[in-house]
Design an enzyme around this catalytic site. Structure first.
Site, PDB file in Angstrom:
ATOM      1  N   GLY A  33       0.829  -1.205   0.000  1.00  0.00           N
ATOM      2  CA  GLY A  33       0.000   0.000   0.000  1.00  0.00           C
ATOM      3  C   GLY A  33       0.856   1.245   0.000  1.00  0.00           C
ATOM      4  O   GLY A  33       2.070   1.175  -0.174  1.00  0.00           O
ATOM      5  N   ASN A  34       0.221   2.398   0.159  1.00  0.00           N
ATOM      6  CA  ASN A  34       0.970   3.654   0.243  1.00  0.00           C
ATOM      7  C   ASN A  34       0.344   4.553   1.311  1.00  0.00           C
ATOM      8  O   ASN A  34      -0.648   4.186   1.933  1.00  0.00           O
ATOM      9  CB  ASN A  34       1.038   4.335  -1.128  1.00  0.00           C
ATOM     10  CG  ASN A  34      -0.325   4.704  -1.659  1.00  0.00           C
ATOM     11  OD1 ASN A  34      -1.023   5.536  -1.097  1.00  0.00           O
ATOM     12  ND2 ASN A  34      -0.726   4.054  -2.744  1.00  0.00           N
ATOM     13  N   ARG A  35       0.909   5.718   1.512  1.00  0.00           N
ATOM     14  CA  ARG A  35       0.539   6.569   2.648  1.00  0.00           C
ATOM     15  C   ARG A  35      -0.691   7.440   2.424  1.00  0.00           C
ATOM     16  O   ARG A  35      -1.042   8.246   3.273  1.00  0.00           O
ATOM     17  CB  ARG A  35       1.717   7.476   3.019  1.00  0.00           C
ATOM     18  CG  ARG A  35       2.908   6.726   3.559  1.00  0.00           C
ATOM     19  CD  ARG A  35       3.988   7.691   3.985  1.00  0.00           C
ATOM     20  NE  ARG A  35       5.184   7.002   4.427  1.00  0.00           N
ATOM     21  CZ  ARG A  35       5.348   6.481   5.642  1.00  0.00           C
ATOM     22  NH1 ARG A  35       4.393   6.594   6.541  1.00  0.00           N
ATOM     23  NH2 ARG A  35       6.470   5.852   5.951  1.00  0.00           N
ATOM     24  N   SER A  36      -1.344   7.311   1.289  1.00  0.00           N
ATOM     25  CA  SER A  36      -2.513   8.162   1.030  1.00  0.00           C
ATOM     26  C   SER A  36      -3.654   7.828   1.995  1.00  0.00           C
ATOM     27  O   SER A  36      -3.953   6.660   2.245  1.00  0.00           O
ATOM     28  CB  SER A  36      -2.988   7.949  -0.404  1.00  0.00           C
ATOM     29  OG  SER A  36      -4.204   8.619  -0.609  1.00  0.00           O
TER      30      SER A  36
END
Ligand code: CTP
Ligand code: CA
Length: 226
Positions: A33-36
């Site tokens: 995943g990512n930090r959004s």
């Protein structure tokens, strides 16, 4: 002559917003995943709704409340987001792609939980479709707005994306800057138009930035009709 109630400048328009990060499964318990967090996209959706638009929000996993009156479509992977976006695109007037779409996904998704072993573990990733690029190719009457998250050479990279993806506007932010980018309430953006104009905004709330993006879009709608 067309009449729009004050403050309902987007009445009769369908606005498609993507938000949040996609997640890409690796096995039944893990994902990339990512930090959004979805804040920027949810703020845009809320502003568009407030201006009288029909709003569809296509969102990766996010804990944020859905703004009143906004239709939400929840997705997980980039490919699910692509399918959802392509379904809504033909009837959309304005498309704003704030989502942080994963560029890669694990090539193999294990059916069972991967067990640890001694030594290194190598993960092979394959490319996800670039949704915004595809929209740029298909674009007819739609106004297309992309985002660019950069940590360096913000202006050059953002302008290259604007051109390559056939966008009307790109909203660029330096995600390494303090109080801007992922998970913050505020953001500091530069907006580039396809005709070469650029606006550099100070640090402000994501909600205010959502309003400014819509102001630019409305300005272009006006130019397109005269
Ligand atoms: N985007 C998309 N589909 C992807 C990747 C990105 O639709 N698979 C969209 C994002 O929603 C954003 C814009 O493209 O509006 C730019 O995303 P960004 O990650 O900044 O750029 P990329 O083109 O993916 O290039 P890179 O990550 O290599 O900088
Ligand atoms: Ca990317």
């Amino acid at each position: 002559a067309a009449f729009f109630a004050k403050g309902k400048e987007l009445a009769g328009k369908k606005v498609l917003v993507t938000a949040g990060g996609t997640i890409e499964p690796l096995d039944p318990v893990r994902y990339l995943g990512n930090r959004s967090t979805g804040r920027m996209g949810y703020a845009i959706a809320q502003q568009a709704k407030g201006r009288g638009a029909e709003v569809v929000l296509i969102s990766g996993p996010s804990a944020l409340p859905v703004p009143d009156g906004v239709r939400i479509v929840r997705v997980e992977t980039a490919r699910q987001m692509r399918d959802a976006v392509l379904r809504e695109f033909p009837t959309a007037d304005i498309v704003i792609k704030a989502a942080a779409v994963a560029d890669y996904r694990p090539k193999i998704v294990a059916a069972d939980k991967i067990k640890k072993q001694d030594g290194e573990f190598t993960l092979v990733l394959e490319r996800n479709p670039d949704i915004l690029y595809e929209l740029g190719q298909k674009k007819a009457h739609q106004i297309l707005v992309g985002f660019a998250a950069e940590t360096q050479h913000v202006e050059d990279y953002a302008k290259a994306k604007l051109a390559k993806k056939n966008l009307d506007f790109i909203v660029a932010n330096d995600v390494s800057e303090k109080d801007a980018g992922f998970g913050t309430e505020t953001n500091r953006v530069k907006i580039f138009a396809r005709d070469g104009r650029m606006w550099d905004y100070p640090l402000m709330s994501k909600s205010a930035i959502g309003g400014i993006i819509l102001d630019h879009v409305q300005e272009q709608l006006k130019d397109d009709t005269v």
